[in-house]
Design an enzyme around this catalytic site. Sequence first.
Site, mmCIF file in Angstrom:
data_model
loop_
_atom_site.group_PDB
_atom_site.id
_atom_site.type_symbol
_atom_site.label_atom_id
_atom_site.label_comp_id
_atom_site.label_asym_id
_atom_site.label_seq_id
_atom_site.Cartn_x
_atom_site.Cartn_y
_atom_site.Cartn_z
ATOM 1 C CD GLU A 1 4.205 -6.049 -11.192
ATOM 2 O OE1 GLU A 1 5.435 -6.243 -11.083
ATOM 3 O OE2 GLU A 1 3.655 -4.965 -10.943
ATOM 4 C CB SER B 1 7.302 -3.784 -13.767
ATOM 5 O OG SER B 1 8.111 -2.700 -13.390
ATOM 6 N NE ARG C 1 5.173 -4.404 -7.162
ATOM 7 C CZ ARG C 1 5.772 -4.011 -6.019
ATOM 8 N NH1 ARG C 1 5.322 -4.398 -4.835
ATOM 9 N NH2 ARG C 1 6.802 -3.205 -6.049
HETATM 10 C C1 LIG Z 1 3.476 3.983 -15.775
HETATM 11 C C2 LIG Z 1 3.139 2.933 -14.737
HETATM 12 C C3 LIG Z 1 3.901 2.846 -13.580
HETATM 13 C C4 LIG Z 1 3.612 1.868 -12.618
HETATM 14 N N1 LIG Z 1 4.375 1.806 -11.490
HETATM 15 C C5 LIG Z 1 4.090 0.888 -10.547
HETATM 16 C C6 LIG Z 1 4.878 0.814 -9.348
HETATM 17 O O1 LIG Z 1 5.808 1.576 -9.122
HETATM 18 N N2 LIG Z 1 4.553 -0.145 -8.438
HETATM 19 C C7 LIG Z 1 3.510 -1.016 -8.633
HETATM 20 O O2 LIG Z 1 3.257 -1.861 -7.767
HETATM 21 N N3 LIG Z 1 2.758 -0.960 -9.749
HETATM 22 C C8 LIG Z 1 3.014 -0.038 -10.708
HETATM 23 N N4 LIG Z 1 2.247 0.014 -11.842
HETATM 24 C C9 LIG Z 1 1.174 -0.983 -12.037
HETATM 25 C C10 LIG Z 1 -0.202 -0.584 -11.469
HETATM 26 O O3 LIG Z 1 -0.361 0.822 -11.413
HETATM 27 C C11 LIG Z 1 -0.451 -1.189 -10.091
HETATM 28 O O4 LIG Z 1 -0.393 -2.600 -10.117
HETATM 29 C C12 LIG Z 1 -1.828 -0.776 -9.539
HETATM 30 O O5 LIG Z 1 -1.934 -1.182 -8.198
HETATM 31 C C13 LIG Z 1 -2.992 -1.375 -10.332
HETATM 32 O O6 LIG Z 1 -4.170 -0.693 -9.952
HETATM 33 P P1 LIG Z 1 -5.394 -0.550 -10.952
HETATM 34 O O7 LIG Z 1 -6.484 0.150 -10.230
HETATM 35 O O8 LIG Z 1 -4.971 0.064 -12.227
HETATM 36 O O9 LIG Z 1 -5.770 -2.071 -11.166
HETATM 37 P P2 LIG Z 1 -6.173 -2.784 -12.536
HETATM 38 O O10 LIG Z 1 -4.998 -2.779 -13.443
HETATM 39 O O11 LIG Z 1 -7.435 -2.221 -13.050
HETATM 40 O O12 LIG Z 1 -6.443 -4.259 -12.005
HETATM 41 C C14 LIG Z 1 -5.387 -5.064 -11.536
HETATM 42 C C15 LIG Z 1 -5.994 -6.286 -10.839
HETATM 43 O O13 LIG Z 1 -6.635 -5.868 -9.641
HETATM 44 C C16 LIG Z 1 -8.012 -6.239 -9.649
HETATM 45 N N5 LIG Z 1 -8.765 -5.165 -8.989
HETATM 46 C C17 LIG Z 1 -8.652 -3.830 -9.186
HETATM 47 N N6 LIG Z 1 -9.484 -3.167 -8.365
HETATM 48 C C18 LIG Z 1 -10.138 -4.100 -7.634
HETATM 49 C C19 LIG Z 1 -11.146 -4.060 -6.617
HETATM 50 N N7 LIG Z 1 -11.667 -2.907 -6.184
HETATM 51 N N8 LIG Z 1 -11.590 -5.227 -6.103
HETATM 52 C C20 LIG Z 1 -11.096 -6.419 -6.536
HETATM 53 N N9 LIG Z 1 -10.164 -6.526 -7.494
HETATM 54 C C21 LIG Z 1 -9.689 -5.382 -8.039
HETATM 55 C C22 LIG Z 1 -8.378 -6.400 -11.115
HETATM 56 O O14 LIG Z 1 -9.464 -7.297 -11.271
HETATM 57 C C23 LIG Z 1 -7.076 -6.961 -11.679
HETATM 58 O O15 LIG Z 1 -6.999 -8.353 -11.446
HETATM 59 C C24 LIG Z 1 2.522 0.974 -12.819
HETATM 60 C C25 LIG Z 1 1.748 1.077 -13.986
HETATM 61 C C26 LIG Z 1 2.049 2.048 -14.934
HETATM 62 C C27 LIG Z 1 1.190 2.145 -16.156
#
Ligand SMILES: Cc1cc2nc3c(=O)[nH]c(=O)nc-3n(C[C@H](O)[C@H](O)[C@H](O)COP(=O)(O)OP(=O)(O)OC[C@H]3O[C@@H](n4cnc5c(N)ncnc54)[C@H](O)[C@@H]3O)c2cc1C
Length: 317
Positions: A307, A237, A187
Amino acid sequence: MGREDRGLREPWSRASLERLATLLEHAECRFAAPMVAHTSFQIGGPADLLVCVTTQADLERALDYCAGERVPWMLLGRGTNVLVRDGGVRGVVLTLGGELGTYRFDGNTATAGAGAPLGALARAAGNRGLAGLEFACGIPGSVGGAVVMNAGAYHGQFSDVVASVTVVGAGQAPCRLDRHELEFGYRWSSLQQGMAVVLEAKCELRPGDPVALGAIMAELDAKRRAKQPVGLPSAGSVFKRPPGHYASHLIEAAGCKGRRRGGAQVSPLHAGFIVNTGNATSQDVLALMAEVQAAVYARSGIMLEPEIKIIGEDLDE
Ligand SMILES: Cc1cc2nc3c(=O)[nH]c(=O)nc-3n(C[C@H](O)[C@H](O)[C@H](O)COP(=O)(O)OP(=O)(O)OC[C@H]3O[C@@H](n4cnc5c(N)ncnc54)[C@H](O)[C@@H]3O)c2cc1C
């Protein structure tokens, strides 16, 4: 001290945010945008200015402007791994849409804009008979968020498939980083250091049978629905998995499963998740996280590390 007074101490002003909004040709700009509407936790005060950029030119313009005017900014993906504090986010929150959220396939290569939904990309790849992204079908984030967080599930992670990433920063032309120029961990990616915005990712996939890939994804979806509180607002998580352990097992063993603080609750279904039961504040979640960390530490000697990314400011700052 009121927000207006505090604003006077900032090197930037509301007028500079308004100027930015007029500079962007194809962006949707909203002032005082409540982050409850832009995060899967459905928690968080307002962003001073939320900008959904839809073209690379506007993204570069926004980054250059913020750097020049010393306006703080942050990039938000689909907001599924963040907790925004109740006082909201000062400055600009950028999200990526339009042409920055599309994907295409060429042979075994998928090229996806950072704003593209990861799950949709995984399904489209499967339908075309391209294997490698099945693990990602139920992860609700964007491709950019998956690269930065090295999102993973069910023995797969984004670093397994990524071939290169294109990033852009203020005053810098877009630059392609090949896989060997990036570092990934659990992660974690080296892109979490610094202020580069991920524009696009290329994934190298393998030929597979669309029907078999569809069946694998349906099975993973069913597992997720059975074991995770997918119907309630959360950020997935909350804590990283400590080496050799599962955070959820440690939390359950410490007696925290189902524990509540205000509107926040350690999910009775999956102790690794904190859910918003309706009216949780970021203070509720942070207090519950601290309680869980203390209880787990007291029982196992292991300090859980968040995380989720905690952003913004408290109401009384
Ligand atoms: C119900 C649920 C289930 C989930 N299951 C999993 C799972 O199985 N495995 C897992 O790993 N995660 C899981 N997650 C967490 C999450 O979906 C992941 O971490 C995902 O990769 C985050 O993507 P996001 O676009 O929502 O990022 P955000 O939450 O919007 O941002 C996360 C971080 O990434 C940065 N960021 C985002 N996009 C960019 C970009 N284009 N350039 C630079 N920085 C950027 C942001 O600044 C921030 O620091 C889950 C979440 C939920 C709500």
